[in-house]
Design a protein around this motif. Structure first.
Motif, PDB file in Angstrom:
ATOM      1  N   PRO A   1      -2.504  10.006  -1.904  1.00 28.04           N
ATOM      2  CA  PRO A   1      -2.710   8.667  -0.616  1.00 28.04           C
ATOM      3  C   PRO A   1      -3.316   7.140  -1.287  1.00 28.04           C
ATOM      4  O   PRO A   1      -5.131   7.871  -1.684  1.00 28.04           O
ATOM      5  N   GLN A   2      -2.799   6.381  -1.609  1.00 28.37           N
ATOM      6  CA  GLN A   2      -4.021   5.176  -1.757  1.00 28.37           C
ATOM      7  C   GLN A   2      -5.025   4.799  -0.217  1.00 28.37           C
ATOM      8  O   GLN A   2      -5.658   4.610  -0.527  1.00 28.37           O
ATOM      9  N   THR A   3      -4.613   4.931   0.600  1.00 34.61           N
ATOM     10  CA  THR A   3      -5.234   4.947   2.101  1.00 34.61           C
ATOM     11  C   THR A   3      -4.622   5.298   3.144  1.00 34.61           C
ATOM     12  O   THR A   3      -3.384   6.225   3.342  1.00 34.61           O
ATOM     13  N   ILE A   4      -5.853   5.720   3.707  1.00 34.88           N
ATOM     14  CA  ILE A   4      -5.423   6.889   5.362  1.00 34.88           C
ATOM     15  C   ILE A   4      -6.158   5.859   6.389  1.00 34.88           C
ATOM     16  O   ILE A   4      -7.000   5.506   6.071  1.00 34.88           O
ATOM     17  N   VAL A   5      -4.871   5.424   6.903  1.00 37.34           N
ATOM     18  CA  VAL A   5      -5.429   5.025   8.612  1.00 37.34           C
ATOM     19  C   VAL A   5      -5.501   6.059   9.621  1.00 37.34           C
ATOM     20  O   VAL A   5      -4.248   6.683   9.897  1.00 37.34           O
ATOM     21  N   LEU A   6      -6.342   5.324  10.636  1.00 36.64           N
ATOM     22  CA  LEU A   6      -6.842   6.958  11.374  1.00 36.64           C
ATOM     23  C   LEU A   6      -6.751   6.109  12.825  1.00 36.64           C
ATOM     24  O   LEU A   6      -7.277   5.167  12.772  1.00 36.64           O
ATOM     25  N   GLY A   7      -5.756   6.093  13.469  1.00 33.17           N
ATOM     26  CA  GLY A   7      -5.114   5.580  14.802  1.00 33.17           C
ATOM     27  C   GLY A   7      -4.961   6.386  16.036  1.00 33.17           C
ATOM     28  O   GLY A   7      -5.867   7.711  15.888  1.00 33.17           O
ATOM     29  N   GLY A   8      -4.697   6.263  16.935  1.00 37.80           N
ATOM     30  CA  GLY A   8      -4.458   6.546  18.860  1.00 37.80           C
ATOM     31  C   GLY A   8      -6.595   6.522  19.453  1.00 37.80           C
ATOM     32  O   GLY A   8      -7.120   5.492  18.484  1.00 37.80           O
ATOM     33  N   ALA A   9      -5.770   6.476  20.466  1.00 39.27           N
ATOM     34  CA  ALA A   9      -7.543   6.487  21.228  1.00 39.27           C
ATOM     35  C   ALA A   9      -8.719   7.166  20.692  1.00 39.27           C
ATOM     36  O   ALA A   9      -9.937   6.589  20.457  1.00 39.27           O
ATOM     37  N   LEU A  10      -8.223   8.031  20.233  1.00 38.07           N
ATOM     38  CA  LEU A  10      -9.850   8.407  19.116  1.00 38.07           C
ATOM     39  C   LEU A  10      -9.970   9.130  17.438  1.00 38.07           C
ATOM     40  O   LEU A  10     -11.098   8.387  16.498  1.00 38.07           O
ATOM     41  N   GLY A  11      -8.887   8.467  16.942  1.00 38.05           N
ATOM     42  CA  GLY A  11      -8.637   7.990  15.553  1.00 38.05           C
ATOM     43  C   GLY A  11      -9.213   6.896  14.554  1.00 38.05           C
ATOM     44  O   GLY A  11     -10.002   7.125  14.051  1.00 38.05           O
ATOM     45  N   ARG A  12      -9.661   5.869  16.047  1.00 35.47           N
ATOM     46  CA  ARG A  12     -10.057   4.318  15.234  1.00 35.47           C
ATOM     47  C   ARG A  12     -11.525   4.763  16.033  1.00 35.47           C
ATOM     48  O   ARG A  12     -12.237   3.826  15.764  1.00 35.47           O
TER      49      ARG A  12
ATOM     50  N   ILE B   1      -1.909  15.286  17.651  1.00 36.46           N
ATOM     51  CA  ILE B   1      -2.417  15.226  16.562  1.00 36.46           C
ATOM     52  C   ILE B   1      -0.497  15.510  15.231  1.00 36.46           C
ATOM     53  O   ILE B   1      -0.601  16.226  15.848  1.00 36.46           O
ATOM     54  N   GLY B   2      -0.769  13.743  14.955  1.00 35.80           N
ATOM     55  CA  GLY B   2       0.448  13.838  13.997  1.00 35.80           C
ATOM     56  C   GLY B   2       0.053  13.389  12.866  1.00 35.80           C
ATOM     57  O   GLY B   2      -0.932  12.006  13.482  1.00 35.80           O
ATOM     58  N   ALA B   3       0.783  13.201  12.269  1.00 34.57           N
ATOM     59  CA  ALA B   3       0.368  12.094  10.710  1.00 34.57           C
ATOM     60  C   ALA B   3       2.282  11.491  10.450  1.00 34.57           C
ATOM     61  O   ALA B   3       2.872  12.485  11.107  1.00 34.57           O
ATOM     62  N   GLY B   4       1.802  10.640   9.585  1.00 30.62           N
ATOM     63  CA  GLY B   4       2.902  10.092   8.929  1.00 30.62           C
ATOM     64  C   GLY B   4       2.455   9.504   7.423  1.00 30.62           C
ATOM     65  O   GLY B   4       1.996   8.902   7.036  1.00 30.62           O
ATOM     66  N   LEU B   5       3.646   9.938   6.840  1.00 26.56           N
ATOM     67  CA  LEU B   5       3.898   9.804   4.775  1.00 26.56           C
ATOM     68  C   LEU B   5       4.456   8.422   5.040  1.00 26.56           C
ATOM     69  O   LEU B   5       5.964   8.550   5.116  1.00 26.56           O
TER      70      LEU B   5
ATOM     71  N   THR C   1       0.784  -1.316   0.043  1.00 29.55           N
ATOM     72  CA  THR C   1       0.153   0.185   0.010  1.00 29.55           C
ATOM     73  C   THR C   1       0.886   1.302   0.310  1.00 29.55           C
ATOM     74  O   THR C   1       0.968   1.119   1.182  1.00 29.55           O
ATOM     75  N   THR C   2       0.761   1.899  -1.254  1.00 28.33           N
ATOM     76  CA  THR C   2       1.740   3.600  -1.160  1.00 28.33           C
ATOM     77  C   THR C   2       1.081   4.096  -2.090  1.00 28.33           C
ATOM     78  O   THR C   2      -0.105   3.762  -3.027  1.00 28.33           O
ATOM     79  N   PRO C   3       1.140   4.998  -1.997  1.00 25.70           N
ATOM     80  CA  PRO C   3       1.445   5.789  -0.487  1.00 25.70           C
ATOM     81  C   PRO C   3       0.481   5.791   0.721  1.00 25.70           C
ATOM     82  O   PRO C   3      -0.631   5.581   0.447  1.00 25.70           O
ATOM     83  N   LEU C   4       0.874   5.539   1.830  1.00 21.24           N
ATOM     84  CA  LEU C   4       0.245   5.396   2.838  1.00 21.24           C
ATOM     85  C   LEU C   4       0.290   6.581   3.660  1.00 21.24           C
ATOM     86  O   LEU C   4       1.324   7.378   4.677  1.00 21.24           O
ATOM     87  N   LEU C   5      -1.180   8.025   4.110  1.00 23.47           N
ATOM     88  CA  LEU C   5      -0.816   8.394   5.402  1.00 23.47           C
ATOM     89  C   LEU C   5      -1.770   8.127   6.360  1.00 23.47           C
ATOM     90  O   LEU C   5      -2.433   7.179   5.883  1.00 23.47           O
ATOM     91  N   ALA C   6      -0.950   8.277   7.859  1.00 20.47           N
ATOM     92  CA  ALA C   6      -1.813   7.361   8.666  1.00 20.47           C
ATOM     93  C   ALA C   6      -1.272   8.968   9.771  1.00 20.47           C
ATOM     94  O   ALA C   6      -0.540   9.262  10.190  1.00 20.47           O
ATOM     95  N   VAL C   7      -2.150   8.728  10.544  1.00 21.74           N
ATOM     96  CA  VAL C   7      -3.078  10.089  12.142  1.00 21.74           C
ATOM     97  C   VAL C   7      -3.118   9.174  12.586  1.00 21.74           C
ATOM     98  O   VAL C   7      -3.336   8.488  13.500  1.00 21.74           O
TER      99      VAL C   7
END
Length: 382
Positions: free
Chosen positions: A308-319, A212-216, A200-206
């Motif tokens: 991006p192909q996918t955005i993944v939302l994580g963390g206690a609130l993001g999911r 609030i932070g992100a990574g590509l 999966t690329t590009p992948l953007l994760a939050v």
């Protein structure tokens, strides 16, 4: 096509061996293009260093069965110290990032760096001591602040006063004489999410929690940025109005001032702490939905930039499902259809993605061809 052009040192050979678990000497000769004598010399160096081992016969071949040669990863572990605003997650992982043992403990990352690090190092030492027949190859430290790719030091971070320039790697390295790598926690999180979704690329994760932070991640490579601040989306300014809320960075109108878990709790009169259960306190609230909508609008701009192909939302609130729904709706409303038609916006399902990401970074450095070649090169005679 052989890999000889990439180098023919023992380090490059080990990198090739690590790509799969069923190499024979004949296959390595064909893949590398090395002479038989050179290949055997390189393999002998790796065997003597305990970096590869023979793992039984390859199977029936009609003659003498060939021995399988495999990377010697048994018992090798990585220690991950994952520091959030109010929580430390300490994990011992195997070389793939799979957690073997872990512990979560309360902390205040705004406290004195020496004291905070001593606390998490003590917890890490206890986890390591509870294992058996393990060899620590490196330590990964994930931090909620920007890490300079040039100096390896933490840059000034609003949630970590007094940490910039503190010799974190040297402090941790004083406990364990192994390589110590530092990375921003949201970027480590993104690398772990990418490992969960190979190809999966590009992948953007939050990572959406107190902050609030992100990574590509693009083609398996994590984007750090010129000075280690890539992904600091929480401080994108959403409003310059006089009545905009004050952010912890000192400016007004930042996304984090409106939408972070820290800001949402403060708006309710709650002082954020390690006892916060953000999902319980904020799930279903109008403030969280409004914050998620602003996050989605911010991400829509990033979608236009990196597609991006996918955005993944994580963390206690993001999911949380309401957050995912609001972000998805806002991104699709603000970005062009041709950018969002095939875009997946999904909640994280990973257990501890930052640990996976940090383990990948540590293993990548420890077993890099240059590092292995340096390890195997005898010191010069005095």
């Amino acid at each position: 096509m052989t890999v000889a052009a990439a180098g023919n040192s023992p380090g490059w050979l080990l990198q090739l061996i690590r790509t799969r678990a069923d190499w024979t000497r004949r296959q390595l000769l064909a893949e590398t293009g090395l002479s038989r004598m050179t290949l055997f010399e390189r393999l002998d160096a790796l065997f003597r260093a305990g970096l590869v081992h023979e793992a039984g016969p390859a199977g029936p071949t009609g003659g003498r069965p060939a021995a399988l040669i495999r990377f010697a990863d048994q018992g090798r572990v990585v220690l991950v110290l994952d520091l959030d605003h109010h929580t430390g997650r300490i994990a011992v992982t195997d070389l793939t990032g799979r957690s073997l043992r872990e512990r979560e403990l309360p902390l205040d990352v705004a406290g004195p760096p020496g004291r905070v690090l001593a606390t998490v190092c003590d917890a890490g030492a206890a986890l390591l001591a509870s294992g058996a027949d393990e060899t620590l190859v490196g330590v990964g430290v994930a931090l909620p602040g920007p890490v300079s790719p040039v100096t390896g030091l933490l840059r000034p971070a609003t949630v970590m006063p007094g940490w910039d320039g503190f010799p974190i790697a040297a402090f941790v390295g004083g406990r364990w004489p192994v390589p110590v790598l530092l990375e921003n926690d949201a970027r480590a999180h993104a690398l772990g999410e990418a490992a969960e979704r190979p190809g999966t690329t590009p992948l953007l994760a939050v990572k959406y929690a107190h902050g609030i932070g992100a990574g590509l991640v693009l083609d398996g490579t994590l984007l750090s940025g010129f000075d280690g601040a890539a992904g600091d989306v929480g401080h994108i300014r959403m409003s310059a109005d006089a009545g905009a809320p004050v952010c912890r960075c000192g400016r007004t109108g930042c996304l984090a001032a409106y939408a972070s878990g820290y800001a949402l709790l403060r708006r309710r009169g709650v002082t954020p702490s390690s006892s916060d259960d953000l999902a319980v306190r904020l799930a279903g609230s109008a403030g969280l939905r409004d914050g998620a909508r602003l996050l989605g609008r911010t991400l829509a701009g990033l979608v236009a930039l990196v597609n991006p192909q996918t955005i993944v939302l994580g963390g206690a609130l993001g999911r949380l499902p309401p957050v995912v729904d609001e972000v998805r709706e806002a991104v699709r409303a603000d970005a062009l259809d041709r950018l969002t038609g095939d875009l997946d916006i999904v909640p994280s399902t990973a257990h501890h993605p930052a640990a996976v990401g940090m383990a990948a970074l540590v293993v990548g450095q420890v077993y890099a061809p240059a590092a292995i070649d340096a390890l195997l090169t005898p010191p010069p005679r005095s």
